[in-house]
Motif scaffolding. Structure first.
Motif, PDB file in Angstrom:
ATOM      1  N   ALA A  49     -10.291  38.693 -53.365  1.00 30.43           N
ATOM      2  CA  ALA A  49     -11.182  38.227 -52.307  1.00 30.43           C
ATOM      3  C   ALA A  49     -10.465  38.311 -50.962  1.00 30.43           C
ATOM      4  O   ALA A  49      -9.303  37.904 -50.845  1.00 30.43           O
ATOM      5  CB  ALA A  49     -11.611  36.783 -52.583  1.00 30.43           C
ATOM      6  N   VAL A  50     -11.149  38.838 -49.956  1.00 33.31           N
ATOM      7  CA  VAL A  50     -10.552  38.924 -48.615  1.00 33.31           C
ATOM      8  C   VAL A  50     -10.126  37.538 -48.142  1.00 33.31           C
ATOM      9  O   VAL A  50      -9.061  37.359 -47.534  1.00 33.31           O
ATOM     10  CB  VAL A  50     -11.554  39.568 -47.626  1.00 33.31           C
ATOM     11  N   LYS A  51     -10.913  36.517 -48.459  1.00 33.20           N
ATOM     12  CA  LYS A  51     -10.560  35.167 -47.988  1.00 33.20           C
ATOM     13  C   LYS A  51      -9.235  34.698 -48.595  1.00 33.20           C
ATOM     14  O   LYS A  51      -8.494  33.951 -47.954  1.00 33.20           O
ATOM     15  CB  LYS A  51     -11.703  34.183 -48.267  1.00 33.20           C
ATOM     16  N   ASP A  52      -8.919  35.171 -49.811  1.00 31.48           N
ATOM     17  CA  ASP A  52      -7.637  34.798 -50.416  1.00 31.48           C
ATOM     18  C   ASP A  52      -6.472  35.528 -49.746  1.00 31.48           C
ATOM     19  O   ASP A  52      -5.367  34.975 -49.633  1.00 31.48           O
ATOM     20  CB  ASP A  52      -7.645  35.083 -51.921  1.00 31.48           C
ATOM     21  N   VAL A  53      -6.725  36.748 -49.328  1.00 33.32           N
ATOM     22  CA  VAL A  53      -5.684  37.490 -48.598  1.00 33.32           C
ATOM     23  C   VAL A  53      -5.414  36.803 -47.260  1.00 33.32           C
ATOM     24  O   VAL A  53      -4.259  36.582 -46.868  1.00 33.32           O
ATOM     25  CB  VAL A  53      -6.104  38.960 -48.381  1.00 33.32           C
ATOM     26  N   VAL A  54      -6.488  36.452 -46.576  1.00 30.93           N
ATOM     27  CA  VAL A  54      -6.351  35.790 -45.266  1.00 30.93           C
ATOM     28  C   VAL A  54      -5.603  34.466 -45.412  1.00 30.93           C
ATOM     29  O   VAL A  54      -4.699  34.146 -44.623  1.00 30.93           O
ATOM     30  CB  VAL A  54      -7.741  35.562 -44.635  1.00 30.93           C
ATOM     31  N   LYS A  55      -5.951  33.720 -46.436  1.00 28.08           N
ATOM     32  CA  LYS A  55      -5.302  32.436 -46.675  1.00 28.08           C
ATOM     33  C   LYS A  55      -3.795  32.629 -46.928  1.00 28.08           C
ATOM     34  O   LYS A  55      -2.952  31.913 -46.370  1.00 28.08           O
ATOM     35  CB  LYS A  55      -5.960  31.760 -47.884  1.00 28.08           C
ATOM     36  N   ALA A  56      -3.466  33.638 -47.738  1.00 27.83           N
ATOM     37  CA  ALA A  56      -2.058  33.900 -48.059  1.00 27.83           C
ATOM     38  C   ALA A  56      -1.276  34.333 -46.822  1.00 27.83           C
ATOM     39  O   ALA A  56      -0.054  34.155 -46.764  1.00 27.83           O
ATOM     40  CB  ALA A  56      -1.969  34.972 -49.147  1.00 27.83           C
ATOM     41  N   LEU A  57      -1.981  34.895 -45.838  1.00 28.56           N
ATOM     42  CA  LEU A  57      -1.303  35.353 -44.625  1.00 28.56           C
ATOM     43  C   LEU A  57      -1.448  34.338 -43.492  1.00 28.56           C
ATOM     44  O   LEU A  57      -1.318  34.675 -42.311  1.00 28.56           O
ATOM     45  CB  LEU A  57      -1.836  36.733 -44.207  1.00 28.56           C
ATOM     46  N   GLY A  58      -1.737  33.100 -43.836  1.00 28.05           N
ATOM     47  CA  GLY A  58      -1.691  32.018 -42.848  1.00 28.05           C
ATOM     48  C   GLY A  58      -2.958  31.800 -42.050  1.00 28.05           C
ATOM     49  O   GLY A  58      -2.969  31.056 -41.071  1.00 28.05           O
ATOM     50  N   GLY A  59      -4.026  32.468 -42.430  1.00 28.56           N
ATOM     51  CA  GLY A  59      -5.296  32.263 -41.732  1.00 28.56           C
ATOM     52  C   GLY A  59      -5.507  33.259 -40.601  1.00 28.56           C
ATOM     53  O   GLY A  59      -4.619  34.057 -40.259  1.00 28.56           O
ATOM     54  N   LEU A  60      -6.704  33.206 -40.038  1.00 23.03           N
ATOM     55  CA  LEU A  60      -7.096  34.150 -38.986  1.00 23.03           C
ATOM     56  C   LEU A  60      -6.404  33.844 -37.669  1.00 23.03           C
ATOM     57  O   LEU A  60      -6.148  32.678 -37.336  1.00 23.03           O
ATOM     58  CB  LEU A  60      -8.612  34.078 -38.767  1.00 23.03           C
ATOM     59  N   ALA A  61      -6.120  34.890 -36.915  1.00 26.75           N
ATOM     60  CA  ALA A  61      -5.632  34.716 -35.543  1.00 26.75           C
ATOM     61  C   ALA A  61      -6.774  34.184 -34.680  1.00 26.75           C
ATOM     62  O   ALA A  61      -7.950  34.337 -35.024  1.00 26.75           O
ATOM     63  CB  ALA A  61      -5.127  36.062 -35.009  1.00 26.75           C
ATOM     64  N   ASP A  62      -6.410  33.585 -33.553  1.00 23.04           N
ATOM     65  CA  ASP A  62      -7.435  33.041 -32.654  1.00 23.04           C
ATOM     66  C   ASP A  62      -8.356  34.155 -32.151  1.00 23.04           C
ATOM     67  O   ASP A  62      -7.913  35.250 -31.867  1.00 23.04           O
ATOM     68  CB  ASP A  62      -6.770  32.378 -31.434  1.00 23.04           C
ATOM     69  N   GLY A  63      -9.610  33.831 -32.045  1.00 21.06           N
ATOM     70  CA  GLY A  63     -10.561  34.740 -31.409  1.00 21.06           C
ATOM     71  C   GLY A  63     -11.153  35.800 -32.302  1.00 21.06           C
ATOM     72  O   GLY A  63     -11.976  36.609 -31.863  1.00 21.06           O
ATOM     73  N   ALA A  64     -10.765  35.822 -33.561  1.00 23.22           N
ATOM     74  CA  ALA A  64     -11.312  36.858 -34.457  1.00 23.22           C
ATOM     75  C   ALA A  64     -12.812  36.648 -34.671  1.00 23.22           C
ATOM     76  O   ALA A  64     -13.257  35.521 -34.911  1.00 23.22           O
ATOM     77  CB  ALA A  64     -10.574  36.839 -35.786  1.00 23.22           C
ATOM     78  N   GLN A  65     -13.576  37.712 -34.555  1.00 22.63           N
ATOM     79  CA  GLN A  65     -15.033  37.665 -34.742  1.00 22.63           C
ATOM     80  C   GLN A  65     -15.502  38.660 -35.803  1.00 22.63           C
ATOM     81  O   GLN A  65     -16.565  38.503 -36.369  1.00 22.63           O
ATOM     82  CB  GLN A  65     -15.744  38.027 -33.425  1.00 22.63           C
ATOM     83  N   TYR A  66     -14.708  39.688 -36.006  1.00 21.22           N
ATOM     84  CA  TYR A  66     -15.111  40.768 -36.910  1.00 21.22           C
ATOM     85  C   TYR A  66     -13.990  41.124 -37.881  1.00 21.22           C
ATOM     86  O   TYR A  66     -12.810  40.954 -37.565  1.00 21.22           O
ATOM     87  CB  TYR A  66     -15.462  42.046 -36.105  1.00 21.22           C
ATOM     88  N   MET A  67     -14.381  41.619 -39.023  1.00 20.17           N
ATOM     89  CA  MET A  67     -13.418  42.264 -39.927  1.00 20.17           C
ATOM     90  C   MET A  67     -13.607  43.765 -39.750  1.00 20.17           C
ATOM     91  O   MET A  67     -14.721  44.289 -39.932  1.00 20.17           O
ATOM     92  CB  MET A  67     -13.682  41.866 -41.380  1.00 20.17           C
ATOM     93  N   THR A  68     -12.541  44.440 -39.404  1.00 20.75           N
ATOM     94  CA  THR A  68     -12.597  45.867 -39.102  1.00 20.75           C
ATOM     95  C   THR A  68     -11.725  46.634 -40.083  1.00 20.75           C
ATOM     96  O   THR A  68     -10.512  46.411 -40.144  1.00 20.75           O
ATOM     97  CB  THR A  68     -12.132  46.118 -37.650  1.00 20.75           C
ATOM     98  N   GLY A  69     -12.342  47.515 -40.851  1.00 21.07           N
ATOM     99  CA  GLY A  69     -11.613  48.321 -41.820  1.00 21.07           C
ATOM    100  C   GLY A  69     -11.491  49.751 -41.342  1.00 21.07           C
ATOM    101  O   GLY A  69     -12.440  50.304 -40.785  1.00 21.07           O
ATOM    102  N   THR A  70     -10.322  50.338 -41.581  1.00 19.57           N
ATOM    103  CA  THR A  70     -10.071  51.718 -41.167  1.00 19.57           C
ATOM    104  C   THR A  70      -9.819  52.577 -42.399  1.00 19.57           C
ATOM    105  O   THR A  70      -8.971  52.238 -43.231  1.00 19.57           O
ATOM    106  CB  THR A  70      -8.831  51.792 -40.247  1.00 19.57           C
ATOM    107  N   GLY A  71     -10.538  53.667 -42.495  1.00 22.80           N
ATOM    108  CA  GLY A  71     -10.414  54.548 -43.653  1.00 22.80           C
ATOM    109  C   GLY A  71      -9.174  55.419 -43.601  1.00 22.80           C
ATOM    110  O   GLY A  71      -8.607  55.659 -42.522  1.00 22.80           O
TER     111      GLY A  71
END
Lengths: 408, 408
Positions: free
Chosen positions: B172-194
């Motif tokens: 789950a993306v939310k588990d990855v974010v949690k493991a990396l200390g949470g979102l940086a300030d101001g984040a509004q979008y998740m942007t994936g690059t192929g």
């Protein structure tokens, strides 16, 4: 010369369907396709045996070929996808499959239905007009786990992989019975007869695949023509298979050509004395329990066959309640001294299906004995020890299926 | 001579992976494998185009090849198996896929995660330790149904088959974010690059596949490495794909190499002006709605492309609520003058999945206009008419997808 070679039908068949050991020995380059994940798999399995022609489309990387009629899924290839892809589903035939000609005109395949008010010969085209439903279920060979019995019962030495969770689609047996005016008086069993060719000079009763199941358990039974959304392959009993959810593999009669509602169980040997649960040393007989209901079971699938790095580890597997719904699942990393409830993930596909579970643990370097233990809604739990029996049936010991995990 | 021929790697590839038109034209016998149902499929589709090499393992009987990067499932091959077998899942690439080398050592594939408290470069091996879950979902191209728009929008003329229901497994993306200390300030979008290769001499922004989705809708998003229980094929974005359940195909970024939590949407053309919903004649721009949520939809799959016998008929299909759970399904046999509730069959696989439905009807000889109409739990129902738009996106008209059924 190239064209000439390509017109050799034997060679062409070998290239496209696996052929046999001899054919593949001459084509070592085929193995190069392995590991890319996008090319069709090479047909030689890592066990060193080629897939038989009728199942040449199976995922060779994922399968263990015991014999031409017994093919197992490796523990490392169960995945976490709810359903078992058809090319990873085990194969077990009691007789050689019929000619592939029977799946050339599927709609013409006919099933004789007797023991009803209005007996009828129904083609697949007829059956498709009578109803449409599906069931998601664990299909498991009665002998799955036989490989753990110390007395080495005769039969295939399956470990975990004579099992899969699949979707069968077809018409409900109860709808067919209703359309034919209901059951005849005195019916106690549903008896399906397979379409295999009986060798000349053999008493049919000694080899024919004909199984009877009690009518009390056929509420969800089907005559099925699709497996996982595609026409039922010959290797899995196409064009039409009798499906009895929650019953072991042998009860799900392949290429079914007769469906009879009978007062007695089939006189065939496969019903009367084979597939009976007896003490070690005692042969099967009609008074011993028949191999019908699948027992509660589970096993770890991830990690499999590998050591892992110390730290966070995801321990995952499959669990199913057998004929009854699964209720609980626990995992132990200390050989069963302590147990922790694992977490289900993915949707519940119904009472006959398995579920994926995972337990997240933090492990220091060392060697661990990892086991899973399931319980169904009847309170039936996997035992620590297998129940010894002559033919090695219904093994659901959690200890047998536990794995040694090396954490480095 | 035979051995010499078999050592020709080009020829071997052609035989095993579909090769191309030229290769297959020289091997007419290959087509004989068709129709048996147990041999590997011939790689030439009935549309007369060969499957591209990276997708040469697709079921050729089931697919329509529009181009090397756009491959559709035929309406007649949806089946009734809950999930779409991987070899029947549509393909749509915005750029050519990367080299198959990237799936040779899957565990080494790395995703750069930024816009979190502790940015990190995570290999697939790292991701597998961080969590394990799965989601069952309809994956559908934004342009599915474009083939019905009368103004012939540019792009692939898909009918129904740029859609499938599949299981993705990953963390789950939310588990990855949690493991990396949470979102940086101001984040509004998740942007994936192929991970596609950008051709030399081109401004990357004009061609790169980089999509942004609002954080409000990523509760169930994954970084996925399995599709239907098997390692994610290159053709579907392996080794690792960004999965946003309920969002159209383009938002599910293949071979994802960067996952960024950003204040703004990607500056890439594919985000800024492509995949925008605009009136006919108006080009896409940042102020037009982005193609994000999948709309409610359904279609009849059985019968397809055939006439049927008078009497009892089973009308079946698939229905899904898009981003929201499906709630109701009705079928009409008179072009929408009257509607009857159909019956679900098979289990509910969760809010993002489709469900199979069936309506049993008795039909006299004649010609019928058969349609299905779904509604989701937000009360959003399929409209009769498509909503006209420049690029032919999000067609969920029940009339467009209705079929003419001849009953004889």
């Amino acid at each position: 010369m190239r064209d000439l070679m390509l017109q050799d039908p034997t060679r062409r068949k070998a290239l496209f369907t696996g052929g046999g050991l001899a054919a593949l020995a001459a084509v070592p380059e085929v193995a190069l396709a392995d590991g890319v994940g996008n090319d069709p798999p090479a047909k030689m399995t890592s066990s060193g045996k080629a897939l038989p022609e009728y199942a040449g489309w199976k995922n060779a990387d994922a399968m263990i070929v015991h014999s031409a009629n017994t093919i197992e899924l490796k523990r490392s290839h169960f995945g976490h996808g709810l359903l078992t892809p058809t090319d990873c589903l085990f194969v077990r035939n009691n007789l050689n499959p019929p000619s592939a000609d029977i799946v050339k005109d599927r709609e013409a395949w006919a099933v004789e239905v007797t023991g009803v008010a209005k007996p009828a010969r129904l083609t697949l085209a007829d059956l498709k007009r009578m109803g449409l439903t599906s069931v998601t279920m664990v299909l498991q060979c009665s002998g799955n786990g036989r490989g753990y019995f110390p007395h080495k019962p005769s039969g295939t030495q399956w470990k975990e992989g004579a099992a899969g969770c699949v979707v069968f689609t077809g018409v409900a047996v109860k709808d067919v019975v209703k359309a034919l005016g209901g059951l005849a008086d005195g019916a106690q069993y549903m008896t399906g007869t397979g379409g295999e060719t009986i060798p000349d000079g053999v008493d049919p009763k000694t080899v024919m695949v004909e199984r009877s199941v009690p009518l009390s358990d056929i509420e969800d039974a089907l005559l099925a023509w699709e497996l996982n959304g595609e026409p039922l392959p010959l290797a899995h009993g196409g064009p039409v298979r009798m499906i009895v959810p929650g019953y072991t593999g042998v009860n799900n009669v392949k290429y079914v050509r007769q469906l009879a509602f009978t007062a007695q169980q089939s006189p065939a040997k496969i019903q009367q004395s084979s597939y009976r649960f007896t003490p070690v040393g005692v042969k099967g007989s009609p008074d011993a329990p028949s191999l019908w209901k699948v027992p509660v079971n589970s096993w770890i699938t991830t990690p499999a066959d590998q050591s892992v790095k110390a730290g966070r580890v995801q321990l995952a597997g499959v669990a199913f309640g057998g004929f009854y719904p699964i209720k609980g699942i626990e995992v132990s990393v200390d050989g069963g001294q302590t147990w922790t409830a694992a977490k289900w993930f993915g949707p519940d596909l119904g009472r006959y299906a398995w579920r994926n579970f995972v337990l997240e643990v933090d492990l220091k370097p060392g060697t661990y004995r990892v086991a899973s233990r399931a319980v169904n809604d009847q309170g039936e739990a996997q035992p620590k020890e297998r129940q010894e029996n002559e033919r090695g049936y219904n093994n659901n010991s959690w200890l047998d299926r536990s794995i040694e995990l090396v954490v480095a």
